[in-house]
Design a protein around this motif. Structure first.
Motif, PDB file in Angstrom:
ATOM      1  N   UNK A   1       0.851  -1.189   0.000  1.00  0.00           N
ATOM      2  CA  UNK A   1       0.000   0.000   0.000  1.00  0.00           C
ATOM      3  C   UNK A   1       0.882   1.233   0.000  1.00  0.00           C
ATOM      4  N   UNK A   2       0.288   2.364   0.197  1.00  0.00           N
ATOM      5  CA  UNK A   2       1.069   3.600   0.193  1.00  0.00           C
ATOM      6  C   UNK A   2       0.170   4.805   0.077  1.00  0.00           C
ATOM      7  N   UNK A   3       0.653   5.814  -0.646  1.00  0.00           N
ATOM      8  CA  UNK A   3      -0.134   7.043  -0.788  1.00  0.00           C
ATOM      9  C   UNK A   3      -0.125   7.526  -2.223  1.00  0.00           C
ATOM     10  N   UNK A   4      -1.158   8.289  -2.560  1.00  0.00           N
ATOM     11  CA  UNK A   4      -1.347   8.766  -3.935  1.00  0.00           C
ATOM     12  C   UNK A   4      -0.565  10.064  -4.137  1.00  0.00           C
ATOM     13  N   UNK A   5       0.356  10.025  -5.111  1.00  0.00           N
ATOM     14  CA  UNK A   5       1.142  11.208  -5.449  1.00  0.00           C
ATOM     15  C   UNK A   5       0.325  12.150  -6.317  1.00  0.00           C
ATOM     16  N   UNK A   6      -0.293  11.572  -7.352  1.00  0.00           N
ATOM     17  CA  UNK A   6      -1.059  12.365  -8.315  1.00  0.00           C
ATOM     18  C   UNK A   6      -2.309  11.573  -8.701  1.00  0.00           C
ATOM     19  N   UNK A   7      -3.499  12.072  -8.321  1.00  0.00           N
ATOM     20  CA  UNK A   7      -4.725  11.334  -8.665  1.00  0.00           C
ATOM     21  C   UNK A   7      -5.066  11.361 -10.144  1.00  0.00           C
ATOM     22  N   UNK A   8      -4.481  12.315 -10.872  1.00  0.00           N
ATOM     23  CA  UNK A   8      -4.731  12.415 -12.315  1.00  0.00           C
ATOM     24  C   UNK A   8      -3.520  11.918 -13.083  1.00  0.00           C
ATOM     25  N   UNK A   9      -3.205  10.650 -12.972  1.00  0.00           N
ATOM     26  CA  UNK A   9      -2.024  10.107 -13.624  1.00  0.00           C
ATOM     27  C   UNK A   9      -2.126  10.166 -15.141  1.00  0.00           C
ATOM     28  N   UNK A  10      -0.987  10.341 -15.785  1.00  0.00           N
ATOM     29  CA  UNK A  10      -0.952  10.382 -17.248  1.00  0.00           C
ATOM     30  C   UNK A  10      -0.413   9.089 -17.826  1.00  0.00           C
ATOM     31  N   UNK A  11      -0.179   9.099 -19.131  1.00  0.00           N
ATOM     32  CA  UNK A  11       0.441   7.957 -19.812  1.00  0.00           C
ATOM     33  C   UNK A  11       1.924   8.266 -19.966  1.00  0.00           C
ATOM     34  N   UNK A  12       2.755   7.481 -19.300  1.00  0.00           N
ATOM     35  CA  UNK A  12       4.179   7.757 -19.296  1.00  0.00           C
ATOM     36  C   UNK A  12       4.947   6.620 -19.955  1.00  0.00           C
ATOM     37  N   UNK A  13       6.158   6.952 -20.396  1.00  0.00           N
ATOM     38  CA  UNK A  13       7.029   5.952 -20.992  1.00  0.00           C
ATOM     39  C   UNK A  13       7.812   5.214 -19.909  1.00  0.00           C
ATOM     40  N   UNK A  14       8.158   3.982 -20.209  1.00  0.00           N
ATOM     41  CA  UNK A  14       9.007   3.201 -19.314  1.00  0.00           C
ATOM     42  C   UNK A  14      10.400   3.816 -19.321  1.00  0.00           C
ATOM     43  N   UNK A  15      10.984   4.061 -18.146  1.00  0.00           N
ATOM     44  CA  UNK A  15      12.347   4.559 -18.108  1.00  0.00           C
ATOM     45  C   UNK A  15      12.592   5.578 -17.020  1.00  0.00           C
ATOM     46  N   UNK A  16      13.835   5.999 -16.913  1.00  0.00           N
ATOM     47  CA  UNK A  16      14.275   6.888 -15.841  1.00  0.00           C
ATOM     48  C   UNK A  16      13.625   8.260 -15.907  1.00  0.00           C
ATOM     49  N   UNK A  17      13.295   8.715 -17.107  1.00  0.00           N
ATOM     50  CA  UNK A  17      12.674  10.037 -17.245  1.00  0.00           C
ATOM     51  C   UNK A  17      11.366  10.109 -16.466  1.00  0.00           C
ATOM     52  N   UNK A  18      10.581   9.048 -16.547  1.00  0.00           N
ATOM     53  CA  UNK A  18       9.311   9.008 -15.811  1.00  0.00           C
ATOM     54  C   UNK A  18       9.554   8.927 -14.311  1.00  0.00           C
ATOM     55  N   UNK A  19      10.538   8.136 -13.895  1.00  0.00           N
ATOM     56  CA  UNK A  19      10.845   8.026 -12.462  1.00  0.00           C
ATOM     57  C   UNK A  19      11.284   9.378 -11.911  1.00  0.00           C
ATOM     58  N   UNK A  20      12.097  10.099 -12.675  1.00  0.00           N
ATOM     59  CA  UNK A  20      12.534  11.438 -12.247  1.00  0.00           C
ATOM     60  C   UNK A  20      11.348  12.375 -12.094  1.00  0.00           C
ATOM     61  N   UNK A  21      10.428  12.289 -13.063  1.00  0.00           N
ATOM     62  CA  UNK A  21       9.219  13.116 -12.989  1.00  0.00           C
ATOM     63  C   UNK A  21       8.394  12.770 -11.745  1.00  0.00           C
ATOM     64  N   UNK A  22       8.197  11.476 -11.491  1.00  0.00           N
ATOM     65  CA  UNK A  22       7.402  11.059 -10.337  1.00  0.00           C
ATOM     66  C   UNK A  22       8.088  11.447  -9.031  1.00  0.00           C
ATOM     67  N   UNK A  23       9.414  11.421  -9.020  1.00  0.00           N
ATOM     68  CA  UNK A  23      10.135  11.858  -7.822  1.00  0.00           C
ATOM     69  C   UNK A  23       9.891  13.343  -7.546  1.00  0.00           C
ATOM     70  N   UNK A  24       9.880  14.144  -8.619  1.00  0.00           N
ATOM     71  CA  UNK A  24       9.617  15.576  -8.438  1.00  0.00           C
ATOM     72  C   UNK A  24       8.183  15.802  -7.971  1.00  0.00           C
ATOM     73  N   UNK A  25       7.247  14.992  -8.474  1.00  0.00           N
ATOM     74  CA  UNK A  25       5.854  15.094  -8.018  1.00  0.00           C
ATOM     75  C   UNK A  25       5.715  14.661  -6.563  1.00  0.00           C
ATOM     76  N   UNK A  26       6.464  13.647  -6.203  1.00  0.00           N
ATOM     77  CA  UNK A  26       6.387  13.116  -4.841  1.00  0.00           C
ATOM     78  C   UNK A  26       6.841  14.147  -3.817  1.00  0.00           C
TER      79      UNK A  26
END
Length: 628
Positions: free
Chosen positions: A353-378
C-alpha cells in the motif's frame, strides 16, 4: 478551540473479543445483522458512540476479524484516528493480527493502543507469554511504543482504565481539519421508511450543514442533506472526524454503494489512473509482476486495477518505496496524500500500500525520465506543482489547479496570498510573474521581427498576436502588454519608438509615384500603372499601397483607382463649399468637372467615409467639412 471529533477502530484476529470489548466500552452490541448473530462473527463494520462531552466526541468502529472480510475491515478503518489492536491472551498473535497491523501501518495510522483481552481465561504465566509475544510482534512497527493494556470484557477488569487511556490519548492529538471541502466516503447505504435514502460514513474532512447541496461521486449525482444524525442524535452540522448519517434528497438508495463519496465541492478528482508511492510488504509470498491485476482499496472503495511499473518488470526483495502507477477498472474519488491498500485477488494476500502522489495520472514511458518526474511530483511543494502546470499551460483557472495539482482550497488561497509573484487575472485565472516575463520577451521578439520584415505596417494586429500566442491566453497577453510601454493604435501593437517607414532602397521611387499621382489630379490612371511607371515590382505593390493609405498619402476610390490625399481633400472641400445641405450628381459634376467614370466612385467614397448620406437621388452632408 471548538469541539473535537474522533473515530477509533477496534482491530484484530477473529474471535479475539473486539465486539465484546466494544460493548463493554459503549454498552452497544455492534453485531446488528441476523447472520452475525447466528454465526457469532462480525461481517460488516459496526459503529457505536464511545464518548460525548461538550469538548469532545468519540465514535467506535468495530471491524471484522475474519480473513474473508478484509475488504470490510479496510473500509471500516479508513477514517480512524486511533486503533485499539485486540489480542486474545489465550491465543496470542494470529495471522489476522499481523495482517491488520500491516494494513494499519500502510494506511498511515500511527496512534494505537494494544489490549490483551480474555485475561480471565488464562493463568498469569500464559498471560505473560502472550504479552511478550505481542511486544515482539510490535517491534519495528509504528506501534512499537504503543501502550499495552490488559482487559477482560466479561468481568470488566481493565475496561475503565482502557477507556480513560483512549480519551487522554486522543486529547493529545490534533483533530481532522474542518477547513477543507467536505468529504465523506460512504460505508453504508440503506433506506428508512418515510425518510428515503440514508448513507453513513466517517467524515474525512470539512463540514456539512443541513440543507447544503452535495455531489455523489463518481456518478456525479446532485443531492441535498435533508437531515444529519450522529449516533441517532439529530444535528445541524457534521464535522471532520465524526461518524455521521446523512438523509439524502432525491436519490434512490439503489443508485449508491459503499465506496461512493459524498462531497460539497466539484473539485474533487474522479479518476481511473493514479500515480502512487508504493510500499511492498516483506511477508509477500508470491511474485509481484508488471501489469498484474490487483484489488485497490482507497477510502471505502474497492476496485480492480492493473499495477504498472516504469523501472522494473517485477518486484524482487524491495525495501524502498516504488514510484509506479495503478490503472483502475472503475473510477474512484481521490486526492493527493490519500492512502490505499493493494491485495492480490488470487491467491488472496495483502501485498502492500502507500499514498497517492497524483490522482490524475498520465500515460508515461518506461524509463528513468518518468521516475525522475514522479520523484519531483512526490517531493514537490504546492508551489512547485502549480509552477510545473504553468510551464505547460501558462495560465489556468483555479478549478484546474485544484484538480490537476491536487491542492485544497485552503492551500491554494494561502499560496496566492503569501507570495506577490502569483498573478490572479479575471475569471480566477492564475499565472506567475515568471510566465509573464516569458510572454513579454516573446511579444518583444515577435514585434521586433515583424517591424524588420514589414517596416511599412504600423504594427501587429492584436487579434493575430493573441492567436499566435494562444497558449498564453488572451488575458495573460493583455496583462503582459500592460507591463511594457508598447504603443497600441487602432487594434495594432508596436514597439515604443517605432514609426512605419519605407525601405530605404524604395523611398525615391515611392516619392516619384506620389508626385505623378498628384500631377494627374482627379483624372488618374489605375494605381498599378503608376507602380509600373516608377519600376516597383508587383510583390511590393500591395504593401506599399496599404502603407500609402495608412500614412494618408493616397485615398482609394475603388479597387483600381486612388487619388493623392491632397487632391481628394481639395475636391471634398470644393464640393462642400459650393453646395447646400443636399446636392445631386449633376451639381457635383458641374462643380468638380468629373466624368461619371470618376464621379460615382468619388461619391460612394464620401458615403463610405460617413461624409454624406444618400437619400434617393440626393446626398446630404453629414459632416459639414471633410477636414476633420
Amino acid at each position: 478551540m471548538g469541539k473535537q471529533y474522533y473515530t477509533i477502530g477496534m482491530a484484530g484476529h477473529i474471535d479475539h473479543g473486539k465486539t465484546t470489548l466494544t460493548k463493554a466500552l459503549t454498552s452497544v452490541d455492534t453485531d446488528r445483522l441476523k447472520e452475525e448473530k447466528e454465526r457469532n462473527i462480525s461481517i460488516e463494520p459496526g459503529f457505536a458512540p464511545f464518548y460525548h462531552e461538550e469538548d469532545m466526541e468519540i465514535s467506535v468502529v468495530d471491524v471484522p476479524g475474519h480473513e474473508r472480510f478484509i475488504r470490510q475491515m479496510i473500509a471500516g478503518v479508513a477514517g480512524i484516528d486511533l486503533v485499539v489492536l485486540v489480542v486474545a491472551a489465550d491465543e496470542g498473535v494470529m495471522p489476522q493480527t499481523k495482517e491488520h497491523l500491516d494494513i494499519l501501518s500502510l494506511l498511515g495510522i500511527t496512534h494505537g493502543i494494544v489490549v490483551l483481552t480474555k485475561i480471565s481465561k488464562v493463568d498469569e504465566e500464559l498471560r505473560d507469554m502472550a504479552l511478550e509475544e505481542v511486544m515482539d510482534e510490535l517491534k519495528g512497527t509504528v506501534f512499537e511504543r504503543a501502550p499495552v493494556l490488559l482487559a477482560d470484557s466479561l468481568s470488566g477488569e481493565g475496561v475503565e482504565e482502557l477507556k480513560q487511556k483512549i480519551i487522554t490519548t486522543l486529547k493529545g492529538l490534533v483533530s481532522r481539519s474542518v477547513r477543507g471541502d467536505f468529504r465523506l466516503p460512504i460505508d453504508q447505504v440503506f433506506t428508512v421508511k418515510g425518510q428515503g435514502t440514508v448513507v453513513r460514513g466517517t467524515v474525512f474532512e470539512g463540514t456539512l450543514d443541513t440543507g447544503e447541496e452535495m455531489i455523489i461521486f463518481p456518478q456525479g449525482i446532485l443531492t441535498k442533506a435533508k437531515q444529519i444524525q450522529a449516533h441517532r442524535r439529530k444535528e445541524s452540522h457534521a464535522f471532520a472526524g465524526q461518524r455521521a448519517a446523512i438523509n439524502l434528497s432525491g436519490v434512490d438508495y439503489k443508485e449508491l454503494k459503499r465506496g461512493n463519496v459524498l462531497v460539497t465541492s466539484p473539485h474533487f478528482t474522479v479518476t481511473n489512473t493514479i500515480d502512487v508511492c508504493l510500499e511492498i510488504l516483506h511477508a509477500v509470498k508470491h511474485p509481484i509482476k508488471q501489469r498484474m491485476p490487483v484489488m485497490v482499496y482507497s477510502g471505502t472503495s474497492e476496485v480492480m486495477g492493473k499495477l504498472v511499473f516504469f523501472d522494473r518488470n517485477k518486484v524482487e526483495s524491495e525495501t524502498e518505496p516504488i514510484l509506479c502507477q495503478i490503472r483502475l477498472d472503475e473510477s474512484i474519488v481521490a486526492k493527493r496524500g490519500d492512502r490505499f491498500i493493494l491485495r492480490r485477488p488470487s491467491p488472496m494476500e495483502t501485498i502492500g500500500g502507500g499514498w497517492i502522489i497524483q490522482p490524475n495520472g498520465g500515460r508515461y514511458k518506461f524509463g528513468q525520465e518518468t521516475i525522475t518526474f514522479l520523484q519531483s511530483e512526490r517531493h514537490g511543494s504546492p508551489q512547485e506543482r502549480v509552477l510545473r502546470l504553468l510551464e505547460q499551460y501558462k495560465c489556468v483557472d483555479e478549478d484546474f489547479i485544484l484538480r490537476e495539482a491536487s491542492l485544497t482550497h485552503r492551500e491554494l488561497h494561502d499560496m496566492l496570498q503569501g507570495d506577490d509573484q502569483w498573478i490572479v487575472l479575471s475569471q480566477s485565472k492564475v499565472s506567475h510573474l515568471k510566465i509573464v516575463k516569458e510572454c513579454v520577451e516573446l511579444i518583444e521578439q515577435i514585434l521586433r521581427g515583424f517591424h524588420e520584415e514589414f517596416p511599412l505596417l504600423k504594427g501587429v494586429n492584436s487579434g493575430e498576436l493573441k492567436q499566435s500566442l494562444k497558449e498564453y491566453t488572451g488575458d495573460l497577453v493583455d496583462y503582459a502588454i500592460e507591463q511594457k510601454h508598447w504603443k497600441r493604435n487602432s487594434g495594432f501593437l508596436c514597439l515604443d519608438g517605432f514609426i512605419p517607414h519605407l525601405p530605404p532602397q524604395w523611398e525615391k521611387r515611392c516619392s516619384q509615384l506620389i508626385v505623378l499621382l498628384e500631377a494627374d489630379g482627379t483624372q488618374v490612371k489605375d494605381i498599378d500603372e503608376y507602380f509600373q511607371q516608377v519600376g516597383i515590382p508587383q510583390k511590393w505593390q500591395s504593401d506599399f499601397y496599404h502603407f500609402f493609405i495608412q500614412e494618408k498619402k493616397i485615398v482609394p476610390l475603388d479597387d483600381k483607382k486612388a487619388y493623392s490625399y491632397q487632391v481628394f481633400m481639395k475636391a471634398v472641400g470644393d464640393l462642400n463649399e459650393n453646395t447646400g445641405e443636399t446636392f445631386d450628381i449633376a451639381e457635383a459634376k458641374e462643380i468638380l468637372g468629373l466624368s461619371r467614370k470618376y464621379m460615382i466612385p468619388f461619391l460612394e467614397k464620401l458615403d463610405k467615409d460617413g461624409l454624406t448620406l444618400r437619400i434617393q437621388g440626393l446626398r446630404k452632408w453629414i459632416r459639414t467639412s471633410a477636414k476633420g
